[in-house]
Motif scaffolding. Structure first.
Motif, PDB file in Angstrom:
ATOM      1  N   TRP A  86       1.142  -1.037   0.150  1.00 56.75           N
ATOM      2  CA  TRP A  86      -0.273   0.158  -0.063  1.00 56.75           C
ATOM      3  C   TRP A  86       0.458   1.724   0.298  1.00 56.75           C
ATOM      4  O   TRP A  86       0.940   1.962  -0.991  1.00 56.75           O
ATOM      5  CB  TRP A  86      -0.785   0.059   0.879  1.00 56.75           C
ATOM      6  N   GLU A  87       1.971   1.172   0.961  1.00 54.46           N
ATOM      7  CA  GLU A  87       2.908   3.094   1.557  1.00 54.46           C
ATOM      8  C   GLU A  87       3.727   2.815   0.283  1.00 54.46           C
ATOM      9  O   GLU A  87       3.712   3.766  -0.373  1.00 54.46           O
ATOM     10  CB  GLU A  87       3.310   2.606   2.911  1.00 54.46           C
ATOM     11  N   THR A  88       4.275   1.379   0.254  1.00 55.92           N
ATOM     12  CA  THR A  88       5.507   1.449  -1.150  1.00 55.92           C
ATOM     13  C   THR A  88       5.412   2.138  -2.780  1.00 55.92           C
ATOM     14  O   THR A  88       5.688   1.743  -3.452  1.00 55.92           O
ATOM     15  CB  THR A  88       6.666   0.638  -0.584  1.00 55.92           C
ATOM     16  N   LEU A  89       5.043   0.235  -2.688  1.00 55.37           N
ATOM     17  CA  LEU A  89       4.633   0.519  -4.636  1.00 55.37           C
ATOM     18  C   LEU A  89       3.531   1.030  -5.054  1.00 55.37           C
ATOM     19  O   LEU A  89       3.094   1.330  -6.114  1.00 55.37           O
ATOM     20  CB  LEU A  89       4.204  -1.378  -4.408  1.00 55.37           C
ATOM     21  N   LEU A  90       1.846   1.006  -4.232  1.00 56.36           N
ATOM     22  CA  LEU A  90       0.552   1.580  -4.651  1.00 56.36           C
ATOM     23  C   LEU A  90       1.205   3.627  -4.319  1.00 56.36           C
ATOM     24  O   LEU A  90       0.484   4.000  -4.277  1.00 56.36           O
ATOM     25  CB  LEU A  90      -0.059   1.005  -3.720  1.00 56.36           C
ATOM     26  N   GLY A  91       2.139   3.745  -3.384  1.00 58.56           N
ATOM     27  CA  GLY A  91       2.195   4.929  -3.246  1.00 58.56           C
ATOM     28  C   GLY A  91       1.712   6.167  -2.457  1.00 58.56           C
ATOM     29  O   GLY A  91       1.103   7.019  -3.009  1.00 58.56           O
ATOM     30  N   LYS A  92       0.241   5.400  -1.179  1.00 56.45           N
ATOM     31  CA  LYS A  92      -0.150   5.667  -0.458  1.00 56.45           C
ATOM     32  C   LYS A  92      -0.105   5.817   1.169  1.00 56.45           C
ATOM     33  O   LYS A  92      -0.395   5.162   1.856  1.00 56.45           O
ATOM     34  CB  LYS A  92      -1.452   4.620  -0.491  1.00 56.45           C
ATOM     35  N   GLY A  93       1.662   6.684   1.483  1.00 60.12           N
ATOM     36  CA  GLY A  93       1.669   7.294   2.296  1.00 60.12           C
ATOM     37  C   GLY A  93       0.787   8.050   3.360  1.00 60.12           C
ATOM     38  O   GLY A  93      -0.170   8.002   2.433  1.00 60.12           O
ATOM     39  N   LYS A  94       1.594   8.033   4.450  1.00 59.90           N
ATOM     40  CA  LYS A  94       0.580   9.011   5.229  1.00 59.90           C
ATOM     41  C   LYS A  94       1.277   9.966   6.110  1.00 59.90           C
ATOM     42  O   LYS A  94       2.935   9.569   5.999  1.00 59.90           O
ATOM     43  CB  LYS A  94       0.010   8.412   6.661  1.00 59.90           C
ATOM     44  N   ALA A  95       1.082  11.122   6.250  1.00 59.31           N
ATOM     45  CA  ALA A  95       1.674  12.513   7.109  1.00 59.31           C
ATOM     46  C   ALA A  95       3.197  11.252   8.877  1.00 59.31           C
ATOM     47  O   ALA A  95       2.414  10.527   8.984  1.00 59.31           O
ATOM     48  CB  ALA A  95       0.776  13.379   7.666  1.00 59.31           C
ATOM     49  N   ALA A  96       4.578  11.381   8.423  1.00 56.21           N
ATOM     50  CA  ALA A  96       4.859  11.663   9.635  1.00 56.21           C
ATOM     51  C   ALA A  96       3.912  12.175  11.028  1.00 56.21           C
ATOM     52  O   ALA A  96       3.489  13.485  10.563  1.00 56.21           O
ATOM     53  CB  ALA A  96       5.907  11.865   9.097  1.00 56.21           C
ATOM     54  N   GLY A  97       4.835  11.972  12.345  1.00 53.29           N
ATOM     55  CA  GLY A  97       4.407  12.595  13.418  1.00 53.29           C
ATOM     56  C   GLY A  97       5.178  12.667  13.864  1.00 53.29           C
ATOM     57  O   GLY A  97       7.033  12.921  12.815  1.00 53.29           O
ATOM     58  N   VAL A  98       5.339  13.833  15.369  1.00 52.06           N
ATOM     59  CA  VAL A  98       7.222  14.627  15.431  1.00 52.06           C
ATOM     60  C   VAL A  98       8.327  13.633  15.581  1.00 52.06           C
ATOM     61  O   VAL A  98       9.278  13.702  15.760  1.00 52.06           O
ATOM     62  CB  VAL A  98       6.621  15.378  16.107  1.00 52.06           C
ATOM     63  N   ARG A  99       7.860  12.309  15.901  1.00 53.50           N
ATOM     64  CA  ARG A  99       9.361  11.570  16.366  1.00 53.50           C
ATOM     65  C   ARG A  99       9.657  10.968  15.397  1.00 53.50           C
ATOM     66  O   ARG A  99      10.873  11.094  15.273  1.00 53.50           O
ATOM     67  CB  ARG A  99       7.996  10.545  17.392  1.00 53.50           C
ATOM     68  N   ALA A 100       8.853  10.533  14.141  1.00 47.63           N
ATOM     69  CA  ALA A 100       9.381  10.915  12.609  1.00 47.63           C
ATOM     70  C   ALA A 100      10.308  11.522  12.149  1.00 47.63           C
ATOM     71  O   ALA A 100      11.472  11.419  11.577  1.00 47.63           O
ATOM     72  CB  ALA A 100       8.950  10.126  11.708  1.00 47.63           C
ATOM     73  N   LEU A 101       9.102  12.495  12.376  1.00 52.02           N
ATOM     74  CA  LEU A 101      10.090  13.989  12.148  1.00 52.02           C
ATOM     75  C   LEU A 101      11.732  14.247  12.954  1.00 52.02           C
ATOM     76  O   LEU A 101      12.951  14.826  12.455  1.00 52.02           O
ATOM     77  CB  LEU A 101       8.728  15.611  12.345  1.00 52.02           C
ATOM     78  N   LEU A 102      11.961  14.014  14.655  1.00 46.04           N
ATOM     79  CA  LEU A 102      12.818  14.019  15.050  1.00 46.04           C
ATOM     80  C   LEU A 102      13.980  13.471  14.098  1.00 46.04           C
ATOM     81  O   LEU A 102      14.894  13.632  14.659  1.00 46.04           O
ATOM     82  CB  LEU A 102      12.223  13.232  16.868  1.00 46.04           C
ATOM     83  N   GLY A 103      13.534  11.781  13.989  1.00 44.74           N
ATOM     84  CA  GLY A 103      14.006  10.788  13.889  1.00 44.74           C
ATOM     85  C   GLY A 103      14.712  11.748  12.300  1.00 44.74           C
ATOM     86  O   GLY A 103      16.473  11.650  12.000  1.00 44.74           O
ATOM     87  N   THR A 104      14.745  12.325  11.501  1.00 46.71           N
ATOM     88  CA  THR A 104      15.053  13.121   9.703  1.00 46.71           C
ATOM     89  C   THR A 104      15.759  13.706  10.599  1.00 46.71           C
ATOM     90  O   THR A 104      16.982  14.643  10.181  1.00 46.71           O
ATOM     91  CB  THR A 104      13.490  13.891   9.510  1.00 46.71           C
ATOM     92  N   ALA A 105      15.972  14.759  11.427  1.00 47.96           N
ATOM     93  CA  ALA A 105      16.094  16.063  12.130  1.00 47.96           C
ATOM     94  C   ALA A 105      17.528  15.599  12.822  1.00 47.96           C
ATOM     95  O   ALA A 105      18.886  15.894  12.175  1.00 47.96           O
ATOM     96  CB  ALA A 105      15.842  16.385  13.039  1.00 47.96           C
ATOM     97  N   LEU A 106      17.703  14.297  13.215  1.00 46.16           N
ATOM     98  CA  LEU A 106      18.903  13.322  13.793  1.00 46.16           C
ATOM     99  C   LEU A 106      19.840  13.198  12.835  1.00 46.16           C
ATOM    100  O   LEU A 106      21.208  13.802  12.956  1.00 46.16           O
ATOM    101  CB  LEU A 106      18.868  12.470  15.177  1.00 46.16           C
ATOM    102  N   HIS A 107      19.457  12.602  11.934  1.00 43.78           N
ATOM    103  CA  HIS A 107      20.116  12.311  10.668  1.00 43.78           C
ATOM    104  C   HIS A 107      21.001  13.627  10.436  1.00 43.78           C
ATOM    105  O   HIS A 107      21.934  12.984   9.654  1.00 43.78           O
ATOM    106  CB  HIS A 107      19.048  10.679   9.906  1.00 43.78           C
ATOM    107  N   ALA A 108      20.374  14.305   9.490  1.00 38.34           N
ATOM    108  CA  ALA A 108      20.747  15.880   9.062  1.00 38.34           C
ATOM    109  C   ALA A 108      21.486  15.900   9.808  1.00 38.34           C
ATOM    110  O   ALA A 108      22.568  16.514   9.399  1.00 38.34           O
ATOM    111  CB  ALA A 108      19.088  16.665   8.510  1.00 38.34           C
ATOM    112  N   SER A 109      21.441  15.712  10.879  1.00 38.96           N
ATOM    113  CA  SER A 109      22.394  16.787  12.115  1.00 38.96           C
ATOM    114  C   SER A 109      23.684  16.192  12.210  1.00 38.96           C
ATOM    115  O   SER A 109      25.170  16.532  12.121  1.00 38.96           O
ATOM    116  CB  SER A 109      21.920  17.833  13.224  1.00 38.96           C
ATOM    117  N   THR A 110      23.425  14.871  12.103  1.00 45.43           N
ATOM    118  CA  THR A 110      24.555  14.118  12.542  1.00 45.43           C
ATOM    119  C   THR A 110      25.265  13.712  11.235  1.00 45.43           C
ATOM    120  O   THR A 110      26.584  13.147  11.215  1.00 45.43           O
ATOM    121  CB  THR A 110      24.459  13.042  12.686  1.00 45.43           C
ATOM    122  N   ALA A 111      24.547  13.487  10.155  1.00 47.43           N
ATOM    123  CA  ALA A 111      24.971  13.607   8.691  1.00 47.43           C
ATOM    124  C   ALA A 111      26.453  14.828   8.385  1.00 47.43           C
ATOM    125  O   ALA A 111      27.062  14.851   7.541  1.00 47.43           O
ATOM    126  CB  ALA A 111      23.970  13.641   7.425  1.00 47.43           C
TER     127      ALA A 111
END
Length: 269
Positions: free
Chosen positions: A26-51
């Motif tokens: 549903w999410e990967t092949l059909l492209g029907k994902g959902k909005a991320a939460g703040v915890r997922a956003l925090l993960g993205t932010a951590l990976h950006a800053s550590t990179a």
């Protein structure tokens, strides 16, 4: 002659195929994902800053944690994807506090010990022939992974953040081999080397932030199998070839909060 059917799948999503294939479809092949939460956003932010920090290390620069901390704050406050701020129990303010603490711990305690040679490197696509005219093309870059040069060879450490990434002080490696095995195969394919393993760098986003690094483990073995035992690639080939992606109502992510297919699935309770 009929042209083959090609599915392009990012290596970073490969692991979710074996958690719940129905959700993956549903999410990967059909492209029907959902909005991320703040915890997922925090993960993205951590990976950006550590990179940013780790890229400077690879370039031989002397850096301080404060030099890249601003990237975390900027990512949290100016996300490049849709965020559902009601999806979980974390506010952006608390995410910033936890994230800055973890960023400082990572930069001081982990990054200097890892011997990185690549940070989120781009990877060449790799085709997996599933038979029956079906080809799966693994694509993408190592979104949150690095490459370390160790005494035993090249190792792929992957940064994982969340509340359950550390158990009794140890980085949790359970369920990580599919994604990291895909990274190992793609890196070997791209660079013409043979990686010796992978490991998890865990960043715990609980109210008591903590960091941990797992031992090196062979994720490739899980993907390709051995000694007559099929690997995950063969099982995945069966799914893509048949078009059947089975549900897993026992998945820890089987909930309305985590699954975009929840309202279109009759397998959960």
């Amino acid at each position: 002659m009929t042209a083959p059917t090609v599915f392009k799948v990012r290596a970073s999503s490969w692991g979710s195929l074996f958690d719940c294939a129905y959700k993956f479809e549903w999410e990967t092949l059909l492209g029907k994902g959902k909005a991320a939460g703040v915890r997922a956003l925090l993960g993205t932010a951590l990976h950006a800053s550590t990179a940013v920090n780790d890229t400077a290390l690879v370039q031989g620069k002397q850096v301080k944690a404060s030099d890249s901390a601003g990237v975390l704050v900027d990512t949290l406050n100016h996300p490049e994807f849709d965020v559902d701020y009601r999806a979980d129990d974390l506010s952006v303010r608390d995410a910033e506090r936890i994230g800055l603490s973890l960023h400082a711990m990572y930069c001081a305690l982990i990054a200097p010990t890892m011997g990185y040679t690549d940070v989120e490197t781009a990877l060449d696509p790799m085709d997996i022939d599933c038979g029956g005219g079906i080809i799966v093309t693994l694509t993408g870059r190592m979104d949150r992974a690095r490459v370390s040069k160790t005494a035993s060879g090249f190792v792929i450490p992957d940064l994982k953040s969340g509340r359950a990434v550390i158990t009794q002080g140890q980085a949790n490696t359970k369920g990580r081999s599919a994604q990291l095995g895909a990274y190992q195969l793609l890196y070997d394919h791209t660079k013409g080397v043979r990686t010796s393993g992978a490991q998890i760098v865990a960043l715990s986003t609980t109210t008591k932030p903590a960091v941990a690094v797992s031992p090196v483990f062979d994720a490739r073995r899980v993907m390709v199998g051995g000694d007559g035992t099929p690997g995950l690639i063969e099982y995945a080939a069966d799914m893509f070839r048949s078009g059947l992606f089975p549900p897993n109502p026992q998945s820890t992510l089987c909930s309305k909060k985590y699954c975009a297919r929840w309202d279109h699935c009759h397998f959960h309770e």
